[in-house]
Design a protein around this motif. Sequence first.
Motif, mmCIF file in Angstrom:
data_model
loop_
_atom_site.group_PDB
_atom_site.id
_atom_site.type_symbol
_atom_site.label_atom_id
_atom_site.label_comp_id
_atom_site.label_asym_id
_atom_site.label_seq_id
_atom_site.Cartn_x
_atom_site.Cartn_y
_atom_site.Cartn_z
ATOM 1 N N VAL A 47 0.855 -1.185 0.000
ATOM 2 C CA VAL A 47 0.000 0.000 0.000
ATOM 3 C C VAL A 47 0.890 1.234 0.000
ATOM 4 O O VAL A 47 1.987 1.225 0.535
ATOM 5 C CB VAL A 47 -0.969 0.030 1.211
ATOM 6 C CG1 VAL A 47 -1.972 -1.085 1.115
ATOM 7 C CG2 VAL A 47 -0.237 -0.034 2.515
ATOM 8 N N LYS A 48 0.380 2.291 -0.611
ATOM 9 C CA LYS A 48 1.132 3.540 -0.720
ATOM 10 C C LYS A 48 0.266 4.672 -0.182
ATOM 11 O O LYS A 48 -0.914 4.785 -0.534
ATOM 12 C CB LYS A 48 1.469 3.784 -2.192
ATOM 13 C CG LYS A 48 2.240 5.033 -2.466
ATOM 14 C CD LYS A 48 2.519 5.152 -3.957
ATOM 15 C CE LYS A 48 3.216 6.434 -4.278
ATOM 16 N NZ LYS A 48 3.416 6.594 -5.722
ATOM 17 N N ASP A 49 0.838 5.516 0.666
ATOM 18 C CA ASP A 49 0.120 6.669 1.215
ATOM 19 C C ASP A 49 0.110 7.782 0.168
ATOM 20 O O ASP A 49 1.156 8.298 -0.202
ATOM 21 C CB ASP A 49 0.803 7.138 2.495
ATOM 22 C CG ASP A 49 0.053 8.254 3.195
ATOM 23 O OD1 ASP A 49 -1.009 8.667 2.694
ATOM 24 O OD2 ASP A 49 0.534 8.714 4.247
ATOM 25 N N VAL A 50 -1.082 8.136 -0.320
ATOM 26 C CA VAL A 50 -1.221 9.188 -1.324
ATOM 27 C C VAL A 50 -2.040 10.367 -0.777
ATOM 28 O O VAL A 50 -2.651 11.106 -1.536
ATOM 29 C CB VAL A 50 -1.848 8.642 -2.636
ATOM 30 C CG1 VAL A 50 -0.922 7.676 -3.329
ATOM 31 C CG2 VAL A 50 -3.197 8.015 -2.387
ATOM 32 N N SER A 51 -2.014 10.542 0.534
ATOM 33 C CA SER A 51 -2.809 11.586 1.187
ATOM 34 C C SER A 51 -2.429 12.989 0.728
ATOM 35 O O SER A 51 -3.282 13.874 0.669
ATOM 36 C CB SER A 51 -2.645 11.501 2.703
ATOM 37 O OG SER A 51 -3.071 10.252 3.168
ATOM 38 N N ALA A 52 -1.175 13.204 0.378
ATOM 39 C CA ALA A 52 -0.714 14.533 -0.022
ATOM 40 C C ALA A 52 -1.196 14.934 -1.408
ATOM 41 O O ALA A 52 -1.152 16.112 -1.755
ATOM 42 C CB ALA A 52 0.802 14.588 0.040
ATOM 43 N N SER A 53 -1.688 13.981 -2.193
ATOM 44 C CA SER A 53 -2.095 14.298 -3.566
ATOM 45 C C SER A 53 -3.605 14.473 -3.721
ATOM 46 O O SER A 53 -4.083 14.665 -4.830
ATOM 47 C CB SER A 53 -1.603 13.210 -4.525
ATOM 48 O OG SER A 53 -2.232 11.991 -4.233
ATOM 49 N N VAL A 54 -4.358 14.405 -2.613
ATOM 50 C CA VAL A 54 -5.814 14.548 -2.685
ATOM 51 C C VAL A 54 -6.312 15.510 -1.605
ATOM 52 O O VAL A 54 -5.634 15.748 -0.608
ATOM 53 C CB VAL A 54 -6.548 13.192 -2.528
ATOM 54 C CG1 VAL A 54 -6.162 12.231 -3.618
ATOM 55 C CG2 VAL A 54 -6.310 12.589 -1.185
ATOM 56 N N LEU A 55 -7.499 16.045 -1.838
ATOM 57 C CA LEU A 55 -8.221 16.849 -0.850
ATOM 58 C C LEU A 55 -9.575 16.191 -0.638
ATOM 59 O O LEU A 55 -10.202 15.750 -1.594
ATOM 60 C CB LEU A 55 -8.441 18.270 -1.357
ATOM 61 C CG LEU A 55 -7.212 19.128 -1.597
ATOM 62 C CD1 LEU A 55 -7.619 20.421 -2.297
ATOM 63 C CD2 LEU A 55 -6.527 19.432 -0.292
ATOM 64 N N VAL A 56 -10.018 16.113 0.613
ATOM 65 C CA VAL A 56 -11.327 15.542 0.912
ATOM 66 C C VAL A 56 -12.201 16.679 1.447
ATOM 67 O O VAL A 56 -11.895 17.275 2.474
ATOM 68 C CB VAL A 56 -11.229 14.384 1.928
ATOM 69 C CG1 VAL A 56 -12.608 13.795 2.178
ATOM 70 C CG2 VAL A 56 -10.277 13.309 1.425
ATOM 71 N N VAL A 64 -5.308 8.608 2.869
ATOM 72 C CA VAL A 64 -5.687 7.912 1.648
ATOM 73 C C VAL A 64 -4.568 6.952 1.286
ATOM 74 O O VAL A 64 -3.409 7.358 1.183
ATOM 75 C CB VAL A 64 -5.945 8.889 0.490
ATOM 76 C CG1 VAL A 64 -6.362 8.141 -0.763
ATOM 77 C CG2 VAL A 64 -6.985 9.923 0.875
ATOM 78 N N TYR A 65 -4.920 5.681 1.097
ATOM 79 C CA TYR A 65 -3.951 4.657 0.731
ATOM 80 C C TYR A 65 -4.372 4.038 -0.593
ATOM 81 O O TYR A 65 -5.553 3.847 -0.857
ATOM 82 C CB TYR A 65 -3.862 3.576 1.810
ATOM 83 C CG TYR A 65 -3.243 4.099 3.074
ATOM 84 C CD1 TYR A 65 -1.870 4.118 3.230
ATOM 85 C CD2 TYR A 65 -4.033 4.593 4.104
ATOM 86 C CE1 TYR A 65 -1.297 4.619 4.388
ATOM 87 C CE2 TYR A 65 -3.467 5.095 5.256
ATOM 88 C CZ TYR A 65 -2.094 5.095 5.389
ATOM 89 O OH TYR A 65 -1.532 5.601 6.532
ATOM 90 N N GLU A 66 -3.375 3.742 -1.411
ATOM 91 C CA GLU A 66 -3.622 3.167 -2.721
ATOM 92 C C GLU A 66 -2.939 1.810 -2.808
ATOM 93 O O GLU A 66 -1.799 1.657 -2.380
ATOM 94 C CB GLU A 66 -3.070 4.112 -3.788
ATOM 95 C CG GLU A 66 -3.414 3.758 -5.198
ATOM 96 C CD GLU A 66 -2.940 4.822 -6.157
ATOM 97 O OE1 GLU A 66 -3.789 5.618 -6.606
ATOM 98 O OE2 GLU A 66 -1.738 4.870 -6.446
ATOM 99 N N GLU A 67 -3.649 0.836 -3.347
ATOM 100 C CA GLU A 67 -3.085 -0.498 -3.530
ATOM 101 C C GLU A 67 -3.420 -0.973 -4.935
ATOM 102 O O GLU A 67 -4.395 -0.542 -5.535
ATOM 103 C CB GLU A 67 -3.614 -1.477 -2.491
ATOM 104 C CG GLU A 67 -5.115 -1.676 -2.533
ATOM 105 C CD GLU A 67 -5.612 -2.551 -1.405
ATOM 106 O OE1 GLU A 67 -5.276 -3.745 -1.397
ATOM 107 O OE2 GLU A 67 -6.331 -2.019 -0.543
ATOM 108 N N LYS A 68 -2.590 -1.853 -5.460
ATOM 109 C CA LYS A 68 -2.809 -2.386 -6.796
ATOM 110 C C LYS A 68 -3.434 -3.773 -6.666
ATOM 111 O O LYS A 68 -2.888 -4.644 -6.002
ATOM 112 C CB LYS A 68 -1.487 -2.470 -7.549
ATOM 113 C CG LYS A 68 -1.648 -2.803 -8.995
ATOM 114 C CD LYS A 68 -0.326 -2.702 -9.723
ATOM 115 C CE LYS A 68 -0.544 -3.030 -11.190
ATOM 116 N NZ LYS A 68 0.697 -2.964 -11.939
#
Length: 81
Positions: A47-56, A64-68
């Motif tokens: 999993v990769k933390d992508v919190s810095a690239s999104v706004l909620v 926000v975590y992203e997984e393939k």
Amino acid sequence: MPATEIKVTSGGTFAGKELLIPTGEQGSIMPHVQDWVTGKLKSKTAVKDVSASVLVKGIKQWAVYEEKVGSKRIRTIFKIT
């Protein structure tokens, strides 16, 4: 800090970041978001933390975590309370 999984829809981009809008649906509640990350790592899922690239929208703290999964990328969004 308790974390609640939430469902969102994409609202386009704002200030160079993807804007996510909560739909109101909530998922599981955990004592800490790190519990979810630890579970994924134990099951050997990267999993990769992508919190810095999104706004909620409407939420002050989120993760926000992203997984393939196969050929798709799945995002899991948590509201930190």
